[in-house]
Design an enzyme around this catalytic site. Structure first.
Site, PDB file in Angstrom:
ATOM      1  N   ASP A   1      -6.042  18.641 -15.204  1.00  0.00           N
ATOM      2  CA  ASP A   1      -6.367  17.309 -15.717  1.00  0.00           C
ATOM      3  C   ASP A   1      -5.987  17.322 -17.196  1.00  0.00           C
ATOM      4  O   ASP A   1      -6.660  17.932 -18.022  1.00  0.00           O
ATOM      5  CB  ASP A   1      -7.860  17.043 -15.525  1.00  0.00           C
ATOM      6  CG  ASP A   1      -8.286  15.654 -16.019  1.00  0.00           C
ATOM      7  OD1 ASP A   1      -7.559  15.069 -16.849  1.00  0.00           O
ATOM      8  OD2 ASP A   1      -9.355  15.180 -15.597  1.00  0.00           O
TER       9      ASP A   1
ATOM     10  N   ARG B   1       0.848  -1.210   0.000  1.00  0.00           N
ATOM     11  CA  ARG B   1       0.000   0.000   0.000  1.00  0.00           C
ATOM     12  C   ARG B   1       0.880   1.255   0.000  1.00  0.00           C
ATOM     13  O   ARG B   1       0.543   2.260  -0.612  1.00  0.00           O
ATOM     14  CB  ARG B   1      -0.970  -0.004   1.181  1.00  0.00           C
ATOM     15  CG  ARG B   1      -1.732   1.316   1.323  1.00  0.00           C
ATOM     16  CD  ARG B   1      -3.087   1.218   2.011  1.00  0.00           C
ATOM     17  NE  ARG B   1      -3.117   0.360   3.160  1.00  0.00           N
ATOM     18  CZ  ARG B   1      -2.553   0.629   4.362  1.00  0.00           C
ATOM     19  NH1 ARG B   1      -1.916   1.763   4.550  1.00  0.00           N
ATOM     20  NH2 ARG B   1      -2.647  -0.241   5.344  1.00  0.00           N
TER      21      ARG B   1
ATOM     22  N   TYR C   1     -14.812  16.398 -16.745  1.00  0.00           N
ATOM     23  CA  TYR C   1     -15.299  15.017 -16.727  1.00  0.00           C
ATOM     24  C   TYR C   1     -16.464  14.888 -15.732  1.00  0.00           C
ATOM     25  O   TYR C   1     -16.397  15.410 -14.618  1.00  0.00           O
ATOM     26  CB  TYR C   1     -14.131  14.106 -16.334  1.00  0.00           C
ATOM     27  CG  TYR C   1     -14.490  12.652 -16.236  1.00  0.00           C
ATOM     28  CD1 TYR C   1     -14.838  11.937 -17.366  1.00  0.00           C
ATOM     29  CD2 TYR C   1     -14.487  12.002 -15.013  1.00  0.00           C
ATOM     30  CE1 TYR C   1     -15.170  10.597 -17.270  1.00  0.00           C
ATOM     31  CE2 TYR C   1     -14.818  10.664 -14.911  1.00  0.00           C
ATOM     32  CZ  TYR C   1     -15.157   9.965 -16.051  1.00  0.00           C
ATOM     33  OH  TYR C   1     -15.484   8.644 -15.957  1.00  0.00           O
TER      34      TYR C   1
ATOM     35  N   LYS D   1      -6.845   6.059 -20.046  1.00  0.00           N
ATOM     36  CA  LYS D   1      -7.055   6.555 -21.404  1.00  0.00           C
ATOM     37  C   LYS D   1      -5.757   6.431 -22.212  1.00  0.00           C
ATOM     38  O   LYS D   1      -5.204   5.358 -22.306  1.00  0.00           O
ATOM     39  CB  LYS D   1      -7.592   7.986 -21.342  1.00  0.00           C
ATOM     40  CG  LYS D   1      -8.679   8.199 -20.273  1.00  0.00           C
ATOM     41  CD  LYS D   1      -9.971   7.470 -20.571  1.00  0.00           C
ATOM     42  CE  LYS D   1     -10.952   7.432 -19.398  1.00  0.00           C
ATOM     43  NZ  LYS D   1     -11.261   8.698 -18.763  1.00  0.00           N
TER      44      LYS D   1
HETATM   45  C1  LIG Z   1     -11.857   9.208 -17.573  1.00  0.00           C
HETATM   46  C2  LIG Z   1     -11.500  10.521 -17.054  1.00  0.00           C
HETATM   47  C3  LIG Z   1     -11.349  10.757 -15.681  1.00  0.00           C
HETATM   48  C4  LIG Z   1     -11.605   9.680 -14.657  1.00  0.00           C
HETATM   49  O1  LIG Z   1     -10.665   8.671 -14.705  1.00  0.00           O
HETATM   50  P1  LIG Z   1     -10.977   7.110 -14.350  1.00  0.00           P
HETATM   51  O2  LIG Z   1      -9.702   6.451 -14.696  1.00  0.00           O
HETATM   52  O3  LIG Z   1     -12.137   6.687 -15.184  1.00  0.00           O
HETATM   53  O4  LIG Z   1     -11.293   7.073 -12.890  1.00  0.00           O
HETATM   54  C5  LIG Z   1     -10.978  12.028 -15.282  1.00  0.00           C
HETATM   55  N1  LIG Z   1     -10.776  13.019 -16.171  1.00  0.00           N
HETATM   56  C6  LIG Z   1     -10.924  12.840 -17.495  1.00  0.00           C
HETATM   57  C7  LIG Z   1     -10.678  13.970 -18.437  1.00  0.00           C
HETATM   58  C8  LIG Z   1     -11.293  11.586 -17.978  1.00  0.00           C
HETATM   59  O5  LIG Z   1     -11.470  11.410 -19.297  1.00  0.00           O
END
Ligand SMILES: *Cc1c(COP(=O)(O)O)cnc(C)c1O
Length: 380
Positions: A170, A46, A98, A195
């Site tokens: 982000d 962890r 998101y 992604k």
């Molecule tokens: C998918 C996504 C998230 C969330 O991420 P997860 O891996 O699904 O928890 C946050 N920000 C953006 C821009 C995303 O496309």
């Protein structure tokens, strides 16, 4: 090391005991100590794990950051970031982010006593006006999900500096191939590694990257305490996917540009949002601060929501799916899928219509992608 070399090699060296060119998958919960009070760098997974460490070193290097912390999902990374603050603190968040981030802020973080204001971060004056004496962080996406809005990073950094608040970016849609927000002065970069960074629809993962030692230590402490860590196997898959990031992104971008041009010239398409098109409202900013426009497109049909649904129900090659940023082309209906939990009123206000279609252009032959859309559009 140049960027393309870092993608393939940074943080990765042959295993000292076997020479294995790839890091082993250390699927272990704990580590035997040689004596009381001394460990070999690891004590409990962890807290840290050698496979995760390699991934973190690589991700920090490609974002030009000092530290990376790898999480079990993008959302747990965002959550750890917001846990830097406490009751009474205020967060200014982009109005097009998101859907999961909106859900987290409105339904969980606000309950913990923080407050949130949403603002169009393409409007610098509006961002400045939204900051109060209790604001601790400005949280932006650029380009945004799903409307592909691009914020002026230099302006966002100045606002954060003037007000002595943190700027979190982000950067999931841009990837470090096209944009490195820490170079502009951002404090924290976040990715849903689910992604583009992993890129193959195999894992759910997230990462926070920073060069601020204090912020790093706090976020690391939060992660170790709560435990939303990525598994050694997921870290290994992520590392594997990362090795071709630069090649994949080039292809995603090239094809996205062609698909965007095809859509823009099609009679049944009303508007196309792609930062690489001169018609995009922030094309100039995108061109100035990014080295490419990535692979995400949003568009609306002249026939509105019904036509959009018909299109999405009739594609064959494009997968109707929630996710994005993978080698396969994926098509999404944000209003009923990724952003379904955003209240209708808020969706309308930010321009996220029921007819909006989001396309994550994959790395198949672009002619096949266009032919699939062209066929489905005949029915729409
Ligand atoms: C998918 C996504 C998230 C969330 O991420 P997860 O891996 O699904 O928890 C946050 N920000 C953006 C821009 C995303 O496309």
């Amino acid at each position: 090391m140049k960027f393309d070399t870092k993608v393939v090699r940074a943080g990765i060296s042959p295993d000292p005991t076997t020479g294995s060119i790839l890091p082993p998958i250390y699927e272990t919960a704990t580590y035997v100590l040689p004596e009381v009070g001394r460990d070999l760098g690891f004590d409990y997974t962890r807290s840290s794990n050698p496979t995760r460490q390699v991934l973190e070193d690589n991700l920090a290097a490609i974002e030009n950051g000092k530290h990376a912390i790898s999480f079990a999902s993008g959302m747990s990374a965002v959550d750890a970031c917001f846990k830097l603050f406490s009751s009474g603190d205020h967060i200014v968040c982009g109005d097009d982010v998101y859907g999961g981030v909106t859900r987290l802020l409105d339904n969980v973080i606000v309950q913990q006593g923080l407050s949130v204001s949403y603002v169009d971060t393409t409007n610098t004056d509006a961002v400045r006006a939204a900051i109060t004496s209790t604001t601790r962080m400005l949280w932006i996406e650029t380009p945004t999900n799903p409307l592909l809005k691009v914020s002026d990073l230099e302006a966002m950094v100045s606002i954060a500096r003037e007000n002595n608040i943190l700027l979190g970016v982000d950067s999931t849609f841009a990837t470090p191939v096209f944009l490195r927000p820490l170079d502009f002065g951002a404090d924290i970069v976040m990715h849903s590694t689910t992604k583009y960074l992993a890129g193959h629809n195999q894992i759910i993962g997230g990462v926070l990257i920073t060069s601020n030692q204090h912020v790093f230590e706090k976020m690391k402490y939060i992660q170790k305490t709560i435990g939303a860590v990525s598994s050694p196997f997921d870290c290994w898959l992520n590392l594997s996917g990362l090795k071709t990031l630069h090649l994949r992104m080039k292809r995603h971008e090239e094809s996205a540009m062609q698909v965007a041009q095809f859509l823009e010239s099609h009679a049944k398409i009303d508007r196309v949002l792609y930062p690489g098109l001169p018609s995009h409202p922030q094309h100039a900013v995108a061109k100035a601060q990014m080295s490419g426009f990535s692979g995400m497109i949003a568009f609306e049909l002249t026939g509105g929501a019904e036509a959009g649904k018909t299109l999405m129900n009739n594609v064959q090659l494009c997968g109707l799916a929630e996710s994005l940023g993978s080698v396969e082309t994926m098509i999404t209906h944000p209003a009923s899928m990724t952003h379904a939990d955003v209240p209708v009123e808020d969706r309308r206000k930010r321009g996220l219509t029921d007819g909006l279609v989001r396309l994550s252009v994959g790395i198949e032959d672009v002619e096949d992608i266009i032919a699939d859309l062209e066929n489905a559009l005949k029915k729409a």
